[in-house]
Design a protein around this motif. Structure first.
Motif, mmCIF file in Angstrom:
data_model
loop_
_atom_site.group_PDB
_atom_site.id
_atom_site.type_symbol
_atom_site.label_atom_id
_atom_site.label_comp_id
_atom_site.label_asym_id
_atom_site.label_seq_id
_atom_site.Cartn_x
_atom_site.Cartn_y
_atom_site.Cartn_z
ATOM 1 N N ARG A 46 0.834 -0.940 -0.152
ATOM 2 C CA ARG A 46 -0.016 0.033 0.016
ATOM 3 C C ARG A 46 1.048 1.239 0.042
ATOM 4 N NH1 ARG A 46 -3.101 -3.726 -0.456
ATOM 5 N NH2 ARG A 46 -4.890 -4.384 0.784
ATOM 6 N N ILE A 47 0.473 2.183 -0.446
ATOM 7 C CA ILE A 47 1.069 3.601 -0.328
ATOM 8 C C ILE A 47 0.508 4.241 0.787
ATOM 9 C CG2 ILE A 47 1.431 5.603 -1.594
ATOM 10 C CD1 ILE A 47 1.160 4.435 -4.235
ATOM 11 N N ARG A 48 1.399 4.539 1.682
ATOM 12 C CA ARG A 48 0.997 5.322 2.793
ATOM 13 C C ARG A 48 0.300 6.681 2.423
ATOM 14 N NH1 ARG A 48 5.715 7.175 6.280
ATOM 15 N NH2 ARG A 48 6.516 5.089 5.452
ATOM 16 N N GLY A 49 -0.772 6.672 3.205
ATOM 17 C CA GLY A 49 -1.657 7.814 2.728
ATOM 18 C C GLY A 49 -2.843 8.088 1.776
ATOM 19 N N ASP A 50 -2.507 6.673 1.039
ATOM 20 C CA ASP A 50 -3.583 6.687 0.091
ATOM 21 C C ASP A 50 -4.895 6.441 0.552
ATOM 22 O OD1 ASP A 50 -3.601 4.029 0.806
ATOM 23 O OD2 ASP A 50 -3.260 3.198 -0.992
ATOM 24 N N VAL A 51 -5.862 6.888 -0.627
ATOM 25 C CA VAL A 51 -7.340 6.941 -0.119
ATOM 26 C C VAL A 51 -7.906 5.797 -1.222
ATOM 27 C CG1 VAL A 51 -9.387 8.262 -0.202
ATOM 28 C CG2 VAL A 51 -7.269 9.145 0.391
ATOM 29 N N ARG A 52 -8.515 4.928 -0.612
ATOM 30 C CA ARG A 52 -9.307 3.644 -1.073
ATOM 31 C C ARG A 52 -10.562 4.238 -2.002
ATOM 32 N NH1 ARG A 52 -9.775 -0.070 -4.333
ATOM 33 N NH2 ARG A 52 -10.927 -1.798 -3.818
ATOM 34 N N VAL A 53 -10.781 4.099 -2.973
ATOM 35 C CA VAL A 53 -12.083 4.554 -3.890
ATOM 36 C C VAL A 53 -12.562 3.184 -4.626
ATOM 37 C CG1 VAL A 53 -11.273 6.937 -4.022
ATOM 38 C CG2 VAL A 53 -10.820 5.412 -6.096
ATOM 39 N N ASP A 54 -14.005 3.433 -4.692
ATOM 40 C CA ASP A 54 -14.707 2.441 -5.344
ATOM 41 C C ASP A 54 -14.358 2.580 -7.187
ATOM 42 O OD1 ASP A 54 -16.461 0.655 -6.446
ATOM 43 O OD2 ASP A 54 -18.136 1.496 -5.437
ATOM 44 N N PRO A 55 -13.835 1.649 -7.446
ATOM 45 C CA PRO A 55 -13.611 1.670 -8.876
ATOM 46 C C PRO A 55 -14.770 1.676 -9.826
ATOM 47 C CG PRO A 55 -12.856 -0.553 -8.217
ATOM 48 C CD PRO A 55 -13.270 0.555 -6.889
ATOM 49 N N GLU A 56 -15.923 1.176 -9.265
ATOM 50 C CA GLU A 56 -17.130 0.832 -10.205
ATOM 51 C C GLU A 56 -17.754 2.379 -10.200
ATOM 52 O OE1 GLU A 56 -18.242 -1.632 -11.594
ATOM 53 O OE2 GLU A 56 -16.700 -2.652 -11.128
ATOM 54 N N HIS A 57 -17.689 3.217 -9.125
ATOM 55 C CA HIS A 57 -18.385 4.479 -8.948
ATOM 56 C C HIS A 57 -17.109 5.705 -8.998
ATOM 57 C CE1 HIS A 57 -20.954 1.699 -7.213
ATOM 58 N NE2 HIS A 57 -21.849 2.076 -8.215
ATOM 59 N N PHE A 58 -15.980 5.403 -9.422
ATOM 60 C CA PHE A 58 -15.067 6.611 -9.534
ATOM 61 C C PHE A 58 -15.375 7.508 -10.619
ATOM 62 C CE2 PHE A 58 -11.177 7.990 -10.794
ATOM 63 C CZ PHE A 58 -10.522 8.797 -9.834
ATOM 64 N N HIS A 59 -14.957 8.550 -10.499
ATOM 65 C CA HIS A 59 -14.823 9.771 -11.358
ATOM 66 C C HIS A 59 -13.905 10.869 -10.867
ATOM 67 C CE1 HIS A 59 -18.259 11.263 -9.059
ATOM 68 N NE2 HIS A 59 -17.971 12.558 -9.483
ATOM 69 N N ALA A 60 -13.354 11.583 -12.012
ATOM 70 C CA ALA A 60 -12.607 12.800 -11.626
ATOM 71 C C ALA A 60 -13.533 13.795 -11.279
ATOM 72 C CB ALA A 60 -11.804 13.190 -12.934
ATOM 73 N N ASP A 61 -12.971 14.644 -10.536
ATOM 74 C CA ASP A 61 -13.967 15.732 -9.726
ATOM 75 C C ASP A 61 -13.237 16.988 -10.008
ATOM 76 O OD1 ASP A 61 -14.936 17.543 -8.177
ATOM 77 O OD2 ASP A 61 -15.727 15.951 -6.684
ATOM 78 N N SER A 62 -13.635 18.054 -10.545
ATOM 79 C CA SER A 62 -13.266 19.445 -10.925
ATOM 80 C C SER A 62 -12.694 20.080 -9.775
ATOM 81 C CB SER A 62 -14.044 20.065 -11.938
ATOM 82 O OG SER A 62 -15.324 20.232 -11.352
ATOM 83 N N SER A 63 -13.297 19.600 -8.396
ATOM 84 C CA SER A 63 -13.393 20.274 -7.440
ATOM 85 C C SER A 63 -12.130 19.914 -6.521
ATOM 86 C CB SER A 63 -14.490 20.195 -6.401
ATOM 87 O OG SER A 63 -14.504 19.005 -5.986
#
Length: 75
Positions: A46-63
């Motif tokens: 694992r990369i220390r400090g990484d954030v797990r995100v759901d790949p099925e519902h992931f999208h880039a966020d302009s914010s």
């Protein structure tokens, strides 16, 4: 221009060694782990400090912050 080339131009890439160097230097980086559930569960690193995100519902966020690199790790 092929569709693959167009996608490559729109999706900047960073080599693992370059990302590691940025993390070690203290550069502000957000690392999102969007690996498939099986790959994530079976992975032993694992990369220390990484954030797990759901790949099925992931999208880039302009914010997302513009003053730091946001790297998405996926397989």
């Amino acid at each position: 221009m092929s569709a693959e080339t167009q996608t490559d131009l729109q999706t900047p890439r960073i080599a693992a060694d370059d990302l590691k160097a940025r993390l070690e230097s203290g550069d502000p980086v957000i690392v999102l782990d969007a690996r498939a559930p099986k790959a994530w569960a079976e992975g032993d690193q694992r990369i220390r400090g990484d954030v797990r995100v759901d790949p099925e519902h992931f999208h880039a966020d302009s914010s997302w912050p513009k003053d730091r690199l946001t790297a998405v790790y996926c397989t």
